[in-house]
Design an enzyme around this catalytic site. Structure first.
Site, PDB file in Angstrom:
ATOM      1  CB  CYS A  19     -17.270 -16.785   4.667  1.00  0.00           C
ATOM      2  SG  CYS A  19     -17.060 -15.356   3.580  1.00  0.00           S
ATOM      3  CG  HIS A  66     -18.732 -11.307   4.934  1.00  0.00           C
ATOM      4  ND1 HIS A  66     -17.948 -12.281   4.337  1.00  0.00           N
ATOM      5  CD2 HIS A  66     -18.975 -10.403   3.960  1.00  0.00           C
ATOM      6  CE1 HIS A  66     -17.736 -11.984   3.079  1.00  0.00           C
ATOM      7  NE2 HIS A  66     -18.349 -10.841   2.826  1.00  0.00           N
ATOM      8  CG  ASN A 122     -14.904 -21.096   3.761  1.00  0.00           C
ATOM      9  OD1 ASN A 122     -15.507 -20.027   3.876  1.00  0.00           O
ATOM     10  ND2 ASN A 122     -13.579 -21.159   3.768  1.00  0.00           N
ATOM     11  CG  ASP A 146     -11.050 -18.596   4.591  1.00  0.00           C
ATOM     12  OD1 ASP A 146     -12.281 -18.730   4.487  1.00  0.00           O
ATOM     13  OD2 ASP A 146     -10.389 -17.821   3.880  1.00  0.00           O
TER      14      ASP A 146
END
Length: 464
Positions: A59, A126, A265, A20
């Protein structure tokens, strides 16, 4: 696969992936509030890319693109895992997608393993639950990686794979550095690939109290970047990047270690909502969850000792390009049976030529927690076209003249818009992109609630 160089001459790879972080969140990219001396020093030693893109504005898909060299649409992994719940009255029904990186995909760790590389994923994963953890995708070691997209807390005790314990005062970003240094030390005599996907600077906003107070004292409300907790998180991240790079220096490994720095991102901004933005991506438009530049343009640097010369590269590149790039640096090439989308950046890094690519593409057929709507985009040269799936409208921008994407040229340059739209449609067909469908329960009176009512973003938290 091509024959690789002898193991003694193979370079190490350190890939630092931030979560982020916006394009303007570093001093070397223009921030006047955040303090990033270590990363700025590294940038001055590297090729710094000014038109580097994540393959998705959220992500998980970008992470998959880095590890496989494929567009998220080709992988059928187009949203963060497990994704945002369908709002019943939204205009579109968003498509289902892979909730893990399939085991059939070849990752960088797997591609490098036959050459003798030791590999570790230390930090956020993730990309699926236990059957899809890093160790199932070719990594020798998984530290901290789970199906979760954010830590429960940045302070101990920790409850992550191979990362248990820790006191209530121990900071997660610091602990990941300890584990990274331990891996580097253990593999100093063989080539290694260290994938270091930081949890920072993702929510929850938590930082060391003393650092928060230091930034609170210098915050200027007139500066769009002024959140002291976020600034403190960036400061701790910068300190730890410096520590990992120093470890390479201390072990005399820096001269044979290629270091990559990237974000997954754009910075977190809630468009059209009452929530305060965490950061500002200005002059870029919007942020995470959007296909405007603020959602996909990223800070990116590569240092290849003995090859790269410090400087700036303005050529558009993407996270899909790392797979073939690292393999070429290692002296090999992707197997022709692996249908990858990226191209090697080695010619840019060597300054020996350009890239032979017509365009870069994005397909994000989902509603984002940050106010983004289903859309696709294509960038060709200086021009970028966005197609919004709800109503089919097109927006065309000349990014060289209008980096903030404020002047839509679709009506004044209809020929270019039509050509780029055809390019986008052909690409979607080529990767078998899943499309959203009209929602028969669409209700204009309540549809907007879906952008804030279902699966809302986690509450922002201050320092512990």
């Amino acid at each position: 696969m091509a024959r690789a160089a002898p193991q003694a001459t193979l370079p190490n790879f350190l890939f630092v992936l931030i979560d982020d972080m916006g394009w303007r969140d570093l001093g070397c990219y223009g921030s006047s509030f955040y303090e990033t001396p270590n990363i700025d020093r590294f940038a001055a030693q590297s090729v710094r890319f000014t038109n580097a893109y994540a393959a998705c504005p959220v992500c998980s898909p970008t992470r998959a693109s880095i590890l496989t060299g494929k567009y998220p649409a080709r992988l059928d992994l187009t949203d963060w895992i497990p994704g945002r719940a369908q709002w019943p009255s939204a205009r579109l029904i968003t498509p289902a997608f892979q909730n893990q990186l399939p085991l059939a995909e070849v990752t960088l760790a797997q591609a490098l393993k036959p050459l003798g590389y030791a590999s570790a994923s230390i930090g956020k994963w993730h990309l699926g639950g236990p059957p899809y953890y890093p160790d199932r995708h070719g990594f020798d070691l998984n530290v901290g990686g789970t199906e979760r997209g954010q830590p429960q807390s940045y302070f101990g005790p920790f409850d992550l794979p191979n990362l248990q314990g820790g006191t209530k005062d121990e900071y997660l970003t610091d602990r990941l550095t300890v584990e990274a240094a331990r891996f580097i030390e253990a593999n100093r005599s063989r080539p290694f690939f260290l994938y270091l996907p930081e949890f920072a600077v993702h929510l929850p906003e938590q930082a060391k109290p003393a650092t928060v107070e230091r930034f609170r004292a210098k915050a200027d409300p007139g500066n769009p970047q002024h959140d002291p907790v976020y600034a403190a998180m960036i400061s701790s991240l910068d300190e730890n990047v410096g520590r990992v790079l120093k470890k390479l220096d201390d072990l005399s490994l820096a001269e044979r270690t290629v270091v990559v720095f990237m974000s997954d991102n754009g910075g977190l901004v809630y468009e059209g909502k009452s929530k305060a933005p965490v950061t500002s991506n200005a002059p870029l438009r919007a942020g995470k969850g959007h296909l405007y530049e603020g959602g996909i343009r990223e800070p990116m640097m590569i240092r290849w000792p003995g090859v790269t010369r410090p400087g700036v590269c303005d050529v558009p590149v993407s996270s899909i390009d790392f797979f073939p790039t690292l393999l070429e640096i290692a002296g090999t090439k992707p197997d022709p049976r692996w249908p990858i989308d990226g191209v090697s950046l080695a010619p840019l890094l060597r300054r020996s030529g350009g890239l032979h690519r017509e365009a870069l593409y994005w397909h994000y057929p989902h509603y984002s927690n940050q106010g983004g709507v289903p859309a696709a985009a294509v960038r060709s040269g200086d021009y970028k076209l966005i197609e919004f799936y709800e109503d089919g409208r097109l927006e065309l921008y000349n990014l060289a003249r209008d980096i903030g994407e404020r002047t839509n040229l679709e009506k004044s340059d209809p020929g270019r818009a039509a050509r780029m739209h055809k390019m986008l449609d052909r690409w979607r067909q080529s990767v078998n992109a899943r499309m959203p469908l009209p929602n028969p329960k669409y209700d204009p009176a309540t549809a907007d609630q879906g952008l804030s009512g279902a699966n809302p973003p986690p509450a922002r938290q201050g320092a512990r």
